[in-house]
Design a protein around this motif. Structure first.
Motif, short mmCIF file in Angstrom:
data_model
loop_
_atom_site.label_atom_id
_atom_site.label_comp_id
_atom_site.label_asym_id
_atom_site.label_seq_id
_atom_site.Cartn_x
_atom_site.Cartn_y
_atom_site.Cartn_z
N UNK A 127 0.86 -1.19 0.00
CA UNK A 127 0.00 0.00 0.00
C UNK A 127 0.89 1.23 0.00
N UNK A 128 0.59 2.19 -0.87
CA UNK A 128 1.36 3.43 -0.89
C UNK A 128 0.39 4.60 -0.76
N UNK A 129 0.58 5.39 0.29
CA UNK A 129 -0.35 6.48 0.60
C UNK A 129 0.36 7.82 0.57
N UNK A 130 -0.33 8.89 0.17
CA UNK A 130 0.17 10.23 0.50
C UNK A 130 0.20 10.33 2.04
N UNK A 131 1.17 11.06 2.60
CA UNK A 131 1.34 11.08 4.06
C UNK A 131 0.07 11.51 4.79
N UNK A 132 -0.66 12.49 4.22
CA UNK A 132 -1.85 12.97 4.95
C UNK A 132 -2.95 11.91 4.99
N UNK A 133 -3.01 11.08 3.95
CA UNK A 133 -4.01 10.01 3.94
C UNK A 133 -3.61 8.92 4.94
N UNK A 134 -2.30 8.63 4.97
CA UNK A 134 -1.81 7.62 5.93
C UNK A 134 -2.16 8.07 7.35
N UNK A 135 -1.97 9.36 7.59
CA UNK A 135 -2.25 9.91 8.92
C UNK A 135 -3.73 9.76 9.27
N UNK A 136 -4.57 10.07 8.29
CA UNK A 136 -6.02 9.99 8.50
C UNK A 136 -6.45 8.54 8.79
N UNK A 137 -5.90 7.60 7.99
CA UNK A 137 -6.33 6.21 8.17
C UNK A 137 -5.86 5.63 9.51
#
Lengths: 269, 463
Positions: free
Chosen positions: B371-381
């Motif tokens: 899984x590769x996320x933009x940092x802000x999405x990773x933070x949200x999840x």
């Protein structure tokens, strides 16, 4: 997972105080126990509840107590006031628990045991009055709310808890910015419970930084009492030990007095 | 009560009072079975939230721990206590203390294998010299840098500068430790420390589950630190030969560093070399030679050849996507939607400001989810797991590892419903997506681009 909307919908399902009960509570507030008992006699469900609860082992009566006026006169004004609030809470108890493995009897035993020990605690602290005594009735509301909100998310919570030791109260706060104790506040408002009782219960989460004086002291004792009860075998088996995060530092300075008041024998375990 | 698993460590977290009357209620038969089925290297009971315990209460947990240690040769013990509780435990068990005590979970983690390669500097003191030495050896073997205080006075002085140390290890005890071969990660190589006489027992002490995990999440270089090996017999030879054969399936390399053959037949070396194992005189001959590291697979650009995606794996794609989407939905109360599905090599556009994580699975089907996320999405999840707004990258990556672990658990459950049995590996996280890309760039797989609250993230299923 639980949403803010689900919480709102749940709060809307909380019933208002039945008129008979309202009347009985008003009589007790005026110190008229006989009138209150007469009033309570008119509601068969209430009568059955009172009879069932006071005859649980935690109350320790040798002979069966069945007459409402007898029950009220044994319990006194504060005790009667508290037991009527216990009945109010019983109206929220689910027919079938979905998150916790509890039976109706086990829940009544929890209510009865909390009530009895709380009375000893208040006597020890010399802080007995209707408001402080009724607070304990509201405490188990958090357990009922928790079961109602998380019941359908049991598998999700189990998966979450398989990687992180999160309690239900923390999970709820993180997904909705509301704690189970905030919802207890709402219940107290709907049931017109004394604001002091609501504040003590809110403080019993162990996470309220604004408490001071006797309110803080009562919240400490209630927090430790809750964990004392939730450490009992039947409630551990029911899954209640994971209900809330135990704030051990919050109660450290009252521990020694607590075990004496509740009669916990450390050497005989 | 179920144990919480973080990395290779499982921990029970009882709360309140723990005595002989209530302790059995914490462990039902199902709980015991679930604990026995865990694939971990360490099993602990946390006393952090226990205000009162006695020996009868502890014994209920200790019995389970010792039983599991006898079956699985893992480390067991208690953790998260203060000095008073430490003294109480010692008073209860005295000279019969045959399990370990770790003052905190953070200290326990230093004594267990991980997927991380960061070496930690730690201050250690124990008034028993043999414990001091045992801790120093174990910490060193797990890739850390222990500073050992020889006296209480020296320890007290050094403690005044806590910022110099990742952890200060006191009130800790290693009981029957060293049952497993110590493991550490250096860059993209895994190093196992072996010692003394190697015989059939290596089958028990070598952590094969961790090794398979490492293969499945993309490690390709495994080095046996064999300086302390005196000799090996034919059973150990067979073990290493088999290990080399299974590594070959993944195009992985196995090396020995510092092994002498003074007391081991020279023919064993030939047999091991025939199986594909390489021998080096010094560890630095491998680790400090960048070209050689790249050749052996210990640099990130490891895979010289890739394993192709199978039909069986692709047919399970909906389960893996479902596990991912439903986990995101559970953690955020928001929906992720599928944008596109393509069979391709991994393409993520820009690697900047992204986090990545991967988890492997093996069994009836095998492969890896990335899984590769933009940092802000990773933070949200991961908000639900972290609980506070933080920019601490280590906390973020830890939460991401927990997040993919849940996805792995869900995928396992979904496959289980179809009678497909898989085990999942340790999750691996990447603060820098370049290192993931170097490992995965040649891999073909199914790339699913997903949309979450207006941002894109990538799901990639490969082998």
């Amino acid at each position: 997972m639980v949403t803010a909307e689900q919480i709102t919908l749940y709060i809307q399902t909380i019933p208002a105080v039945p008129s008979i009960l309202k009347e009985a509570l008003a009589h007790i507030r005026n110190g008229e126990l006989t009138k209150a008992a007469k009033c309570a006699e008119e509601d068969p469900a209430l009568k059955l509840y009172l009879k069932t609860l006071v005859n649980r082992p935690a109350f320790g009566f040798r002979n069966e107590v069945s007459d409402v006026s007898q029950i009220f006169s044994i319990l006194g004004t504060a005790g009667a006031y508290q037991i009527l609030h216990n009945y109010l809470l019983s109206l929220l108890v689910p027919k079938k628990w979905s998150l916790f493995d509890l039976s109706a009897t086990a829940f009544y035993d929890l209510q009865a045991s909390l009530s009895q020990k709380w009375e000893h605690i208040l006597a020890h602290l010399r802080l007995q009055n209707q408001d402080t005594q009724s607070a304990i009735s509201l405490l188990p509301a958090g357990i009922i709310v928790c079961d109602a909100l998380f019941g359908e998310h049991k598998a999700d919570v189990e998966q979450l808890r398989s990687v992180k030791a999160l309690d239900y109260n923390t999970i709820l706060y993180r997904v909705s910015q509301r704690t189970l104790f905030d919802i207890c506040d709402d219940i107290a408002r709907i049931w017109e419970m004394p604001p002091l009782a609501a504040r003590i219960v809110h403080g019993a989460s162990g996470l309220d930084p604004h408490l001071e004086g006797n309110e803080k002291l009562l919240a400490q004792w209630m927090h430790l009492l809750l964990f004392y009860e939730l450490s009992q075998g039947p409630y551990v088996s029911a899954g209640l030990n994971e209900f809330l995060d135990f704030q051990i530092d919050f109660v450290h300075d009252i521990y020694e007095s607590f075990i004496q008041v509740v009669g916990y024998d450390e050497s005989n375990r | 009560m179920r144990a919480t698993v973080k990395g290779r460590i499982a921990v029970f977290h009882p709360q309140g009072f723990l005595d002989g009357n209530n302790a059995p209620s914490f462990l039902t038969i199902d709980d015991i079975k679930a604990t026995e089925a865990l694939n971990v290297d360490m099993l602990l009971v946390s006393l952090k939230k226990v205000i009162f315990f006695n020996k009868n209460g502890l014994d209920v947990f200790i019995r389970l721990l010792l039983e599991i240690r006898n079956q699985k040769h893992i480390t067991v013990g208690l953790c998260d206590y203060d000095h008073t509780k430490f003294k109480t435990i010692n008073a209860f068990y005295g000279g019969n203390l045959n399990f370990s005590l770790f003052r905190t979970e953070k200290i326990a983690e230093l004594f267990a294998p991980t997927n991380k390669s960061d070496s930690k500097t730690v201050l250690v003191y124990n008034d028993d010299p043999s414990q001091r030495s045992a801790m120093a050896i174990e910490l060193f073997d797990y890739g850390h840098n222990p500073i050992i205080a020889q006296t209480q006075k020296e320890f007290d002085e050094k403690k005044h500068t806590p910022d110099l140390y990742y952890a200060i290890i006191e009130d800790t005890y290693l009981g029957l430790f060293g049952q497993k071969i110590a493991t550490r990660v250096t860059g993209n190589a895994i190093i196992y420390t072996i010692a003394n006489f190697l015989d059939a027992e290596i089958g028990n002490t070598f952590n094969i589950a961790y090794h398979n995990n490492s293969l499945n999440v993309g490690f390709r270089l495994f080095i046996f630190d064999a300086y302390k090996v005196v000799s090996m017999n034919v059973h150990a030879l067979n073990f290493f030969t088999k290990l080399a054969s299974s590594a070959a399936e993944y195009n992985a390399t196995i090396c020995f560093a510092g092994m002498t053959f003074e007391k081991t037949p020279e023919s064993f070396k030939n047999d091991l070399e025939d199986a594909g194992i390489l021998f080096f005189d010094q560890m630095d001959d491998i680790l400090k030679n960048k070209e050689l590291l790249q050749e052996l697979g210990g640099s990130s650009s490891a895979s010289k050849q890739t394993r192709s995606v199978t039909k069986a794996l692709i047919s399970e794609l909906p389960n893996f996507i479902d596990a991912t989407v439903s986990t995101i939905s559970m953690m955020t109360n928001a929906k992720a939607t599928k944008n596109s599905v393509n069979m391709q090599t991994l393409d993520i556009g820009s690697a900047r400001n992204q986090y990545a994580s991967s988890i492997g699975f093996y069994g009836d089907v095998d492969g890896m989810i990335i899984l590769i996320f933009p940092k802000k999405i990773a933070k949200k999840t991961c908000e639900l797991l972290i609980g506070e707004d933080t920019d601490d990258e280590e906390a973020m990556l830890d939460a991401l590892a927990e997040f993919v672990n849940i996805i792995g658990g869900r995928a396992k459950a979904l496959l289980g419903e179809k009678k497909q049995h898989v085990d999942i590996t340790l999750p691996r996280t990447y603060g820098n997506v370049h290192s993931l890309m170097e490992m995965a760039q040649n891999k073909k797989g199914v790339q699913v681009n997903l949309d979450f609250e207006g941002s894109q993230f990538v799901f990639f299923l490969t082998r």
